[in-house]
Design a protein around this motif. Sequence first.
Motif, mmCIF file in Angstrom:
data_model
loop_
_atom_site.group_PDB
_atom_site.id
_atom_site.type_symbol
_atom_site.label_atom_id
_atom_site.label_comp_id
_atom_site.label_asym_id
_atom_site.label_seq_id
_atom_site.Cartn_x
_atom_site.Cartn_y
_atom_site.Cartn_z
ATOM 1 N N ASP A 45 0.820 -1.214 0.000
ATOM 2 C CA ASP A 45 0.000 0.000 0.000
ATOM 3 C C ASP A 45 0.856 1.266 0.000
ATOM 4 O O ASP A 45 0.516 2.257 -0.634
ATOM 5 N N TRP A 46 1.949 1.231 0.706
ATOM 6 C CA TRP A 46 2.825 2.399 0.789
ATOM 7 C C TRP A 46 3.622 2.589 -0.506
ATOM 8 O O TRP A 46 3.868 3.717 -0.935
ATOM 9 N N LEU A 47 3.993 1.478 -1.182
ATOM 10 C CA LEU A 47 4.791 1.555 -2.407
ATOM 11 C C LEU A 47 3.954 1.872 -3.650
ATOM 12 O O LEU A 47 4.469 2.425 -4.620
ATOM 13 N N ARG A 48 2.674 1.522 -3.625
ATOM 14 C CA ARG A 48 1.814 1.617 -4.817
ATOM 15 C C ARG A 48 1.858 2.985 -5.508
ATOM 16 O O ARG A 48 2.001 3.048 -6.725
ATOM 17 N N PRO A 49 1.758 4.113 -4.782
ATOM 18 C CA PRO A 49 1.727 5.394 -5.494
ATOM 19 C C PRO A 49 3.096 5.853 -6.034
ATOM 20 O O PRO A 49 3.158 6.822 -6.799
ATOM 21 N N PRO A 52 7.939 3.630 -10.593
ATOM 22 C CA PRO A 52 8.709 2.371 -10.577
ATOM 23 C C PRO A 52 10.174 2.565 -10.151
ATOM 24 O O PRO A 52 10.719 1.724 -9.435
ATOM 25 N N VAL A 53 10.785 3.654 -10.553
ATOM 26 C CA VAL A 53 12.186 3.887 -10.196
ATOM 27 C C VAL A 53 12.321 4.125 -8.690
ATOM 28 O O VAL A 53 13.193 3.541 -8.033
ATOM 29 N N VAL A 58 13.619 2.156 -3.158
ATOM 30 C CA VAL A 58 13.218 1.854 -1.782
ATOM 31 C C VAL A 58 13.401 0.355 -1.491
ATOM 32 O O VAL A 58 13.954 -0.024 -0.453
ATOM 33 N N LEU A 59 12.955 -0.480 -2.415
ATOM 34 C CA LEU A 59 13.088 -1.928 -2.227
ATOM 35 C C LEU A 59 14.558 -2.337 -2.116
ATOM 36 O O LEU A 59 14.929 -3.117 -1.238
#
Length: 93
Positions: A45-49, A52-53, A58-59
Amino acid sequence: MPDQDTATPDRPARPAGPPTKHQLALMIWLCVFPTLTLINLTLADWLRPMSPVLRTFVLATIAVPIVVYGLMPQLHRIRSRILARSPRPNHAR
């Protein structure tokens, strides 16, 4: 004549050498894939918005230290234990 690689009480087993490229690739995959999957599911949910870069940044920022400092040393130890227990093939001398 006893096998050179057989451990005895007075002669411990020879330590495992470094992994081959194929072993290392498998070890890295075994660490990276589950780590990224778990982080993705946990932070979806936090990564969705994010773009992609930015999401990849972050990942990678979270996953790389987990893999390098936490998981890979454990896999190296496991590999060493497995290789120490298994008999090595005799090479022509």
